[in-house]
Structures are given as C-alpha cells and as structure tokens.
Design a protein around this motif. Sequence first.
Motif, PDB file in Angstrom:
ATOM      1  N   ALA A  70       1.122  10.956 -10.554  1.00 26.38           N
ATOM      2  CA  ALA A  70      -0.040  11.844 -10.684  1.00 26.38           C
ATOM      3  C   ALA A  70       0.351  13.297 -10.455  1.00 26.38           C
ATOM      4  CB  ALA A  70      -1.126  11.420  -9.694  1.00 26.38           C
ATOM      5  N   TYR A  71       1.132  13.555  -9.418  1.00 30.31           N
ATOM      6  CA  TYR A  71       1.482  14.940  -9.081  1.00 30.31           C
ATOM      7  C   TYR A  71       2.343  15.562 -10.189  1.00 30.31           C
ATOM      8  CZ  TYR A  71      -0.087  13.836  -4.298  1.00 30.31           C
ATOM      9  OH  TYR A  71      -0.815  13.454  -3.185  1.00 30.31           O
ATOM     10  N   LYS A  79      -0.804  16.706   6.093  1.00 28.83           N
ATOM     11  CA  LYS A  79      -0.803  15.526   5.229  1.00 28.83           C
ATOM     12  C   LYS A  79       0.076  15.679   3.989  1.00 28.83           C
ATOM     13  CE  LYS A  79      -4.059  12.793   2.458  1.00 28.83           C
ATOM     14  NZ  LYS A  79      -5.443  12.682   1.985  1.00 28.83           N
ATOM     15  N   ARG A  80       0.075  16.860   3.383  1.00 27.14           N
ATOM     16  CA  ARG A  80       0.758  17.013   2.092  1.00 27.14           C
ATOM     17  C   ARG A  80       2.033  17.847   2.171  1.00 27.14           C
ATOM     18  NH1 ARG A  80      -4.835  17.590   0.766  1.00 27.14           N
ATOM     19  NH2 ARG A  80      -5.540  15.685  -0.293  1.00 27.14           N
ATOM     20  N   VAL A  81       2.523  18.091   3.404  1.00 28.58           N
ATOM     21  CA  VAL A  81       3.696  18.966   3.546  1.00 28.58           C
ATOM     22  C   VAL A  81       4.891  18.462   2.729  1.00 28.58           C
ATOM     23  CG1 VAL A  81       5.489  19.652   5.190  1.00 28.58           C
ATOM     24  CG2 VAL A  81       3.092  20.076   5.718  1.00 28.58           C
ATOM     25  N   CYS A  82       5.146  17.173   2.768  1.00 30.18           N
ATOM     26  CA  CYS A  82       6.348  16.688   2.076  1.00 30.18           C
ATOM     27  C   CYS A  82       6.219  16.874   0.563  1.00 30.18           C
ATOM     28  CB  CYS A  82       6.678  15.249   2.446  1.00 30.18           C
ATOM     29  SG  CYS A  82       5.430  14.075   1.930  1.00 30.18           S
ATOM     30  N   TYR A  83       5.003  16.722   0.028  1.00 25.97           N
ATOM     31  CA  TYR A  83       4.804  16.929  -1.419  1.00 25.97           C
ATOM     32  C   TYR A  83       4.843  18.416  -1.758  1.00 25.97           C
ATOM     33  CZ  TYR A  83       3.283  12.151  -0.830  1.00 25.97           C
ATOM     34  OH  TYR A  83       3.233  10.827  -0.488  1.00 25.97           O
ATOM     35  N   MET A  84       4.307  19.234  -0.862  1.00 21.07           N
ATOM     36  CA  MET A  84       4.340  20.687  -1.057  1.00 21.07           C
ATOM     37  C   MET A  84       5.795  21.152  -1.157  1.00 21.07           C
ATOM     38  SD  MET A  84       2.256  23.369  -1.066  1.00 21.07           S
ATOM     39  CE  MET A  84       2.449  25.148  -0.905  1.00 21.07           C
ATOM     40  N   GLU A  85       6.626  20.647  -0.271  1.00 19.59           N
ATOM     41  CA  GLU A  85       8.048  21.022  -0.287  1.00 19.59           C
ATOM     42  C   GLU A  85       8.696  20.545  -1.590  1.00 19.59           C
ATOM     43  OE1 GLU A  85      10.084  22.548   2.043  1.00 19.59           O
ATOM     44  OE2 GLU A  85       8.844  22.642   3.850  1.00 19.59           O
ATOM     45  N   GLU A  86       8.239  19.424  -2.085  1.00 20.08           N
ATOM     46  CA  GLU A  86       8.861  18.843  -3.281  1.00 20.08           C
ATOM     47  C   GLU A  86       8.400  19.534  -4.574  1.00 20.08           C
ATOM     48  OE1 GLU A  86       8.389  14.601  -3.433  1.00 20.08           O
ATOM     49  OE2 GLU A  86       9.206  14.464  -5.471  1.00 20.08           O
ATOM     50  N   TYR A  87       7.110  19.848  -4.678  1.00 24.26           N
ATOM     51  CA  TYR A  87       6.562  20.304  -5.965  1.00 24.26           C
ATOM     52  C   TYR A  87       6.468  21.824  -6.112  1.00 24.26           C
ATOM     53  CZ  TYR A  87       5.657  15.488  -7.107  1.00 24.26           C
ATOM     54  OH  TYR A  87       5.829  14.153  -7.396  1.00 24.26           O
ATOM     55  N   PHE A 105       4.027  23.868   5.149  1.00 25.22           N
ATOM     56  CA  PHE A 105       5.442  23.540   4.884  1.00 25.22           C
ATOM     57  C   PHE A 105       6.110  23.238   6.213  1.00 25.22           C
ATOM     58  CE2 PHE A 105       4.641  28.164   4.307  1.00 25.22           C
ATOM     59  CZ  PHE A 105       4.982  28.566   5.584  1.00 25.22           C
ATOM     60  N   ASN A 106       7.359  22.797   6.162  1.00 25.37           N
ATOM     61  CA  ASN A 106       8.097  22.510   7.393  1.00 25.37           C
ATOM     62  C   ASN A 106       8.625  23.807   8.005  1.00 25.37           C
ATOM     63  OD1 ASN A 106       7.961  19.632   7.420  1.00 25.37           O
ATOM     64  ND2 ASN A 106       9.378  19.628   5.683  1.00 25.37           N
ATOM     65  N   PRO A 107       8.645  23.888   9.323  1.00 27.67           N
ATOM     66  CA  PRO A 107       9.232  25.074   9.953  1.00 27.67           C
ATOM     67  C   PRO A 107      10.714  25.181   9.606  1.00 27.67           C
ATOM     68  CG  PRO A 107       8.118  23.690  11.581  1.00 27.67           C
ATOM     69  CD  PRO A 107       8.170  22.904  10.314  1.00 27.67           C
ATOM     70  N   TRP A 130       0.850  -1.212   0.000  1.00 26.14           N
ATOM     71  CA  TRP A 130       0.000   0.000   0.000  1.00 26.14           C
ATOM     72  C   TRP A 130       0.884   1.261   0.000  1.00 26.14           C
ATOM     73  CZ3 TRP A 130      -4.328   2.613  -0.651  1.00 26.14           C
ATOM     74  CH2 TRP A 130      -4.678   3.700   0.165  1.00 26.14           C
ATOM     75  N   GLU A 131       1.824   1.302   0.910  1.00 30.70           N
ATOM     76  CA  GLU A 131       2.717   2.454   1.013  1.00 30.70           C
ATOM     77  C   GLU A 131       3.505   2.648  -0.286  1.00 30.70           C
ATOM     78  OE1 GLU A 131       2.976   4.749   3.223  1.00 30.70           O
ATOM     79  OE2 GLU A 131       1.550   3.848   4.624  1.00 30.70           O
ATOM     80  N   ARG A 132       4.063   1.546  -0.767  1.00 32.91           N
ATOM     81  CA  ARG A 132       4.938   1.608  -1.940  1.00 32.91           C
ATOM     82  C   ARG A 132       4.155   2.053  -3.182  1.00 32.91           C
ATOM     83  NH1 ARG A 132       6.449  -0.738  -6.215  1.00 32.91           N
ATOM     84  NH2 ARG A 132       4.939  -2.443  -6.107  1.00 32.91           N
ATOM     85  N   GLN A 133       3.028   1.412  -3.414  1.00 28.01           N
ATOM     86  CA  GLN A 133       2.257   1.715  -4.627  1.00 28.01           C
ATOM     87  C   GLN A 133       1.618   3.102  -4.565  1.00 28.01           C
ATOM     88  OE1 GLN A 133      -0.341  -1.304  -6.215  1.00 28.01           O
ATOM     89  NE2 GLN A 133       0.979  -2.993  -5.559  1.00 28.01           N
ATOM     90  N   LEU A 134       1.165   3.464  -3.358  1.00 27.52           N
ATOM     91  CA  LEU A 134       0.550   4.781  -3.200  1.00 27.52           C
ATOM     92  C   LEU A 134       1.566   5.877  -3.523  1.00 27.52           C
ATOM     93  CD1 LEU A 134      -2.073   6.169  -2.267  1.00 27.52           C
ATOM     94  CD2 LEU A 134      -1.171   6.129   0.070  1.00 27.52           C
ATOM     95  N   GLU A 135       2.760   5.698  -2.994  1.00 24.28           N
ATOM     96  CA  GLU A 135       3.829   6.666  -3.220  1.00 24.28           C
ATOM     97  C   GLU A 135       4.133   6.774  -4.719  1.00 24.28           C
ATOM     98  OE1 GLU A 135       4.438   8.350  -0.723  1.00 24.28           O
ATOM     99  OE2 GLU A 135       6.094   9.561  -1.502  1.00 24.28           O
TER     100      GLU A 135
END
Lengths: 469, 469
Positions: free
Chosen positions: A407-408, A427-435, A463-465, A396-401
């Motif tokens: 998709a993103y 929930k989406r902080v890590c993707y926000m930082e990435e994209y 985002f992360n502090p 689940w983790e692997r495929q979702l990622e």
Amino acid sequence: MRQYHPVTYEVVKALQAVVGEKYVKTDADTLDKYKLDENLDPTFWRLPEVVVSAGSTEEVAKVMQIANQYGVPVTPRSAGTSVSCGAIPTYHGIVLLLERMNQIREINEEGMYMVVEAGVRTIDIQNLAHEKGLMYAGDPCSSDSCLIGGNLATNAGGNKAVRYGTTRHQVYSVEVVLPNGKVTTLGATLKKCSTGFCLDQLIIGSEGTLGIITKATLKLVPLAPYKLDVLAVFTDLAKATALVPKLVKAGLNPTSVEFMDNNFVRSASDYSDLKLPHYEDGCYDIVSIETFNEDELDDKMEKLSAICEECGATDVLEADDRVWQVRRNCLESTRSLSEVQTSEDLVVPVTKIAACIQALVKESEQYDFRVFCLAHAGDGNLHFQILKCDMSDAEWERQLEEFRHTAYRYVYDLGGRLSGEHGIGMKRVCYMEEYTDPVEMELMKTIKGAMDPNWILNPGKVFNPVEKQ
Amino acid sequence: MRQYHPVTYEVVKALQAVVGEKYVKTDADTLDKYKLDENLDPTFWRLPEVVVSAGSTEEVAKVMQIANQYGVPVTPRSAGTSVSCGAIPTYHGIVLLLERMNQIREINEEGMYMVVEAGVRTIDIQNLAHEKGLMYAGDPCSSDSCLIGGNLATNAGGNKAVRYGTTRHQVYSVEVVLPNGKVTTLGATLKKCSTGFCLDQLIIGSEGTLGIITKATLKLVPLAPYKLDVLAVFTDLAKATALVPKLVKAGLNPTSVEFMDNNFVRSASDYSDLKLPHYEDGCYDIVSIETFNEDELDDKMEKLSAICEECGATDVLEADDRVWQVRRNCLESTRSLSEVQTSEDLVVPVTKIAACIQALVKESEQYDFRVFCLAHAGDGNLHFQILKCDMSDAEWERQLEEFRHTAYRYVYDLGGRLSGEHGIGMKRVCYMEEYTDPVEMELMKTIKGAMDPNWILNPGKVFNPVEKQ
C-alpha cells in the motif's frame, strides 16, 4: 538506541520546585495511565518516569531547562487522543501535561481571531466562535475531547479541510517554548508577511519535536448562513469514489466530502441502532455545501444532484443528523468486532483518490484481516481500519507488514504520503525512515539537531534520534 | 564582517566545467550590470566577481558544491526586480542566474496544478492558466517582468492576496537545491499532509538564504466568471481608510482592496495623461469583487455601494481599465519628481490599517521629504514612497532615519512587521536585527547555520551572518 539520563530524585525535586509538589506525580497508577494514548497496541506502550503538569508558559520553559540540564527526555501531552502514539514517552523520562493551561484569553470579533492556551478543548473554541456568529474552521473528528495544542502539533485535519484547510491554515501565530527552554512568538496577526523565515509553520505539525506550543492566535471566519448536507448512496464502490474528483472539478467548493464503504455503513448503523438506506449494499458519499447566498445554495444543490445522478447514485437524499451520527460512530463501531486493530491514514492527490480506494480495497481482499474503509475523500485522505479478528499473532504481523509495504509503495508512487492528519508519532517512524527521500530526512534531522542539540524534546517521534556523537 | 574566499581563476575554471564557458562571465560590463537590482540607492550596490547562468537543477547543485569547496558566496538571482536589494551580491562572489531554466513543464487541468521552472515569467504562468479557464492567483504588481523563482523566494504578495493569499499559499511543492548542493523536493501535490516537517514553507520566503528553488508545482483555482471593480472616491483620507475594515467585516470577500492617496492620484494621472474624477482632492479605494454566481455579484455590489456611501464616499463608480492603468503607474510616476527616493513596505493587522495610514501620514508631515501613500489596504500592507526632492544628503539621511524609527516602532506596537511583500533583502537587515524578537532571530540564525555551515548561500540577506567561530 539513544540513551538518556534517568529521572533521579534530584530531577523530581527540581521539577517540584517549578510547578509545586502536587503537580509532579511518580506514583505507579499515574505512570501507568500515561504510558499510552488512543493507539491500543500494547507493543508501543512506554512508562514515563514522572508526570508533570505545567500551569504556565514560564513553567514549561523551566521544565525544559531542567530537562536539558539533566539530559532527560520530555514528551509533551495534550488530551492523549493520538492514534499514532504521538503522546507516548518513547524514551520514558518526563510526560509534560498542558491541560491546566486551559484559558481562552481573548476573542476579537472585529479582528476575527481568538487567543487560546494550548490546553483548551477544540470544541470550546468552536462553540465560542459560533456564539459570536463566527467559525473556527479546524474540525478534527475528536473535537469534543481533543485539545488545541495537540491539533496544532499534528496539523490535525478533519471534516472541513476540503474548503478551509487543516489546522495549520487556521493560525496567525503560536507562542512556543523551544527545546532550549527559551520562549518566543512565531507568526503574527497579519494577512501577509515577508519578514524573515516562516517559523510558525515549521513548528506547527512538527508533532512537538521542535517546540511546545503554549498559546495560539487562531483565525476565525464568517459563519456561512446557508448549509445543506447531501447523502449520495451508491451500490458500487467504483462509482461512489468516482464522484469525488467530479465534485471538486465542478467548482462546488464543498465543505466536506466524506466516503464510507459498506463495511462501515453496516457496523456504524448497527452500533448506532439506526437503519439507513441501503444498509445491505450501500456505499455512502456525504457532501456538505455552505454558502453566503441562498440562490447560490440552490444553484449548487442542483449541480450536485446532477453530478450524483450522472455518476450512477442509487439515491440522493438530504443528510440529516442520523447520517452524521453513523459517520461519527464509525471507529467506535469496530471495537466490538475485533479487539486488535490498526488504522491507516494515507493521503493521495484528490484526482487519485478513487483509483486508490479501489486498488487498495481490492489488494486488501487477499489478506485474512478485515478492512473497513472511510475517507475524507474531498481532500484525498483515506482511512483504513484493519481488524485482526481471529488471526494468529504471527500471521497478523506478517500479513499486515506485507499489506503495508504494498500500500505504501503504491501511495508514494501516486505522489501520496503516510499520514494525512494523524501524524507519524512513534507508530510510523520505521516507515517514515523508509519512504522519505533521504535528503529531506537528513534536512529534518539537521534542523532538529540544531534546535535541540540534546534531542530531549519528544525523541522517537517522526523519525529516530541521531546517535550521540 | 564575515570574510569569504575570492573567486580565483581555479573557481572560474571549475564553474566553466559545469555550465560551459559561455555561461560564465567575468567581463566588467556584465559584473557592472549585476551589481544592482530595482533598488536605485547606490550605497547598496556591490559588484559580483563572476556571473554564472545555470541551465538545470544539476548545474545549480554543482555550483553550490564548488562554492562550498572554495568558500565563495552565491547570490541567486531571478529577474532582479527586487526593491529590497534582494538580488545584490552583498559579499561579492558568484551571482547565479536562473533565467535559462524557463520551461513550463506541465499544466494539469484535471488536477488543477502547473509545474514550472524557476525562470518562468509570472505573467506567462497567469496567461497559460487563463487560457485553460483556470487562474494562478499569485499576482505581484511586477508580474510582467518578474520570474516565479523570485516570487517564491520572497513570498511575493500583490493585488489578489486579500482573497487568495500570497505566493506561499499558491504552492504544492518546490524542488530545492540546498546550501550543501543536495537536491530534494519539499511538499507534495496534496490537499493535506501530516508527514514530517513543513519544510516547503520554511524555504518559501527565506529570500534564497536556505535553498535555491529550481522548480515548483503551483496550485491553480477555478476562474470566477463574474467580476466587477469599483472605484470609491473620497475627499477625506480618514474616511477613505476607514472603509477598509468595514469591507472586510461585511463578508464581501473582495479580491483586492487598493488605496491611493491624493499625491499618487495626481502624479499617476499626470504620468498616464488621464484625467480621473477628483484629481485635485480625491483619495481612491479600488475594490474588486469576483463571484461564481451572478446573483451573488449583484448582492455584493449592492452591499458594497451601501458601505461606501455610509463611509462618506463622494463618488462610487465602476472602475474601468483607466483606473487600473493609473494604479499600475504609481511608482513610475514618482521617478521624475525625485531622483532619490525610497519605499516602505510595512504591514499591520487589517483592523489597524486605517489608523496606521492616518497616523503615519500625519507623522510624515513633520519632515522635509514628500511622502506618497499607496496600500494593498485589504491585507494591511502599506507602501510609503518617500521622495528626497531637494533635501541635502545629510538631512535626508538624518530625517529618514528618524521617520523610520518612529514608524517602525509604531508598526511593531500594532503587531505589524517591516515587510508585507518586498522582503528584507539587504536593505532592511539593520532594522530586522533591531526589531525582531531576539529569541526568534537566534532561531533563524541557528537554522541558517545548520543548513549552511559555511554561510555561503546569499549571506547578508534577512540578517547578518554569524561570525566565523
């Protein structure tokens, strides 16, 4: 990870002195209740150290002053209906409830506005406006349970955004407690203004990271007297989605254009115990049209029917309340199908929504999870409900990622973004930082750091502090 | 007053290396030309030390990097049509021209947007949209001479704001050179978004103090096929202004509601050499209605006539181009009446516009200057043209100051603001500092200081620079 000061006895005492003992809770049951919101993935849950319920703007301001003095993080919380972990206290500390501030202060029919406190339920605002022959056009799907403060913090979207815009477009002004504990009102009850920076819009949608909205003056609009909802049924997903840009182009100015794939048609019909047409193979477009003139409604209905037929609709019917009931029950209906699930809230230009739904549904077929698709199609906002069903945790983790990255990347290449209406939350902080473009991200953090030098207001959201210097 | 580094030979050389020698001017004639804009009060004029014309976003970015390196202030300049000293280099230094960046990059009919560089004339954008059967709804009165970059920087209003909003409502995204010389695009071509801070709206209307907009993606809307303009003539100012809130309330959704007092009716008719009805004693309301349906237009026209008559109109006529010509010539027409004059751009809630015009016109009668009143009445925006005529300089200064304080206090008590569409510029900084809530002002300066730590981008506009620490 940034370190914060714990909530000591001294801090609790100081908070009690502000709001009164009965509104400061540290018992295990209360803390447990506020460790989560409507995102049900336990990996995101975090216990607060204290839960404080403020009764006034002055109390909110004093709580912020105490938090700054001691270096304790504060997570403001509305009704907790976030599905993006927007109300979870990422760094523990104080959860600050606004729900006691629940008064509608004024409705002004002549000026067409309403003044409300942050803790008023959205549906109460809608209903009161309606009673006066007016409309509050903000309409998130959770309007019967969410509070207006949360709508403002996330710039909530919903069913009427195609025609009326999102929550940020319904606002004249907001009263805000800033991270430093000072209070101001940003914006004004004006049709136009060129007097300084547009700070109201900066605060709205900042997910409670730049200030706590305690009161707002909301715009009301005239209630359109003529209204008709149409259900267009398609047995081909490509045709159903291709309808959307054609509708927008035709100048029909619809209030909503909602899309449901057949997975949702089935599960929500089952859940609602209703049999709607083409249960077995139908995708639905629900289109609402409102007008101020009867002829105009007839005229638009004629055009709408013609476009639906041109696009290959199998059936074009008037959509009665059963259809909306099925639409409303979509998310609930998947709960019994999979205990673990997650949702996406992607948004793309409206001209790209058809291609995007088709491409991502096709992409999703390569994975073991089940994907249900729902869209506020008229504004390019696409919800994927992803059901784990019987996959292993690791798979689940692997495929979702993997799916998310594909998709993103695809959505950003179309000019889209991670969230149309649910917000980034935790929930989406890590993707926000990435994209996010690094210059834009740096600018957001510069503004956050300047307004909240101790990073104590809702850290870990959006985002992360930045690490302590 | 904050001190800046002078533009030395070294700075000029560095600028030449970026944009080429021919686009860096230090001759006296050029410097003299850029010491002013359309505000004709010489006490505000300031000479630049160098005038630089950038040919690309990259060049703008490099100019900002040089300015930071040497501590030289930069004043970005569009067409210089500001009447608020928005384009005057308050602290001398560099005037940066954007006019060479004048390409329309794309018009997308399907997606209904246009991508333009900052130096494109607004009228060219309007015309191109029109050719494609679409409309760009930003419509400042100076559209035939102003550039879109300036419209975005000041959140320009104009004739269509009642229905379509101001410039900030016409924008999907802006490419911005930040004060630190970094480039990013803020906003996106999306109907809705909840992905991070709303930074596009922060930059728009910041009058070039937070960033230089180099490119923008503008929204286009369908062109309404049915349109009628009505001139309602009143011989009583109170009745003419009382029409406005009634119109708004009736749900007619007009495109414009313009008001002219009899002073302007006379002077602009004389200037245009046109004789319009009730030249001697008429106040005018000009109302534009657009619809997508013929019946709807008829219906609205009927309602409009009825409301005008109810309000006591002397005459209700179709407004042909002569009426608009007189309206357009208002400001020009006062030039011959007084060499020295100043304008106000107050804005109040629409429900208060009638009371406000009446009160301030009455107040103005106590002074020796002449006051002409014009209003974008449908959005609460009131222009007073104040003519010195033959007053002494000292009396003019004294009485003007007295009138302004009375008027501003009154307008702020109504919930209004100093500027509806012209911006604060350098002209209104002292009043901005006086009338703005101190917490809001501190927040603006906090954000400015964080984004532009050297305070080199357009200092002295909107508010005073913070002194060097």
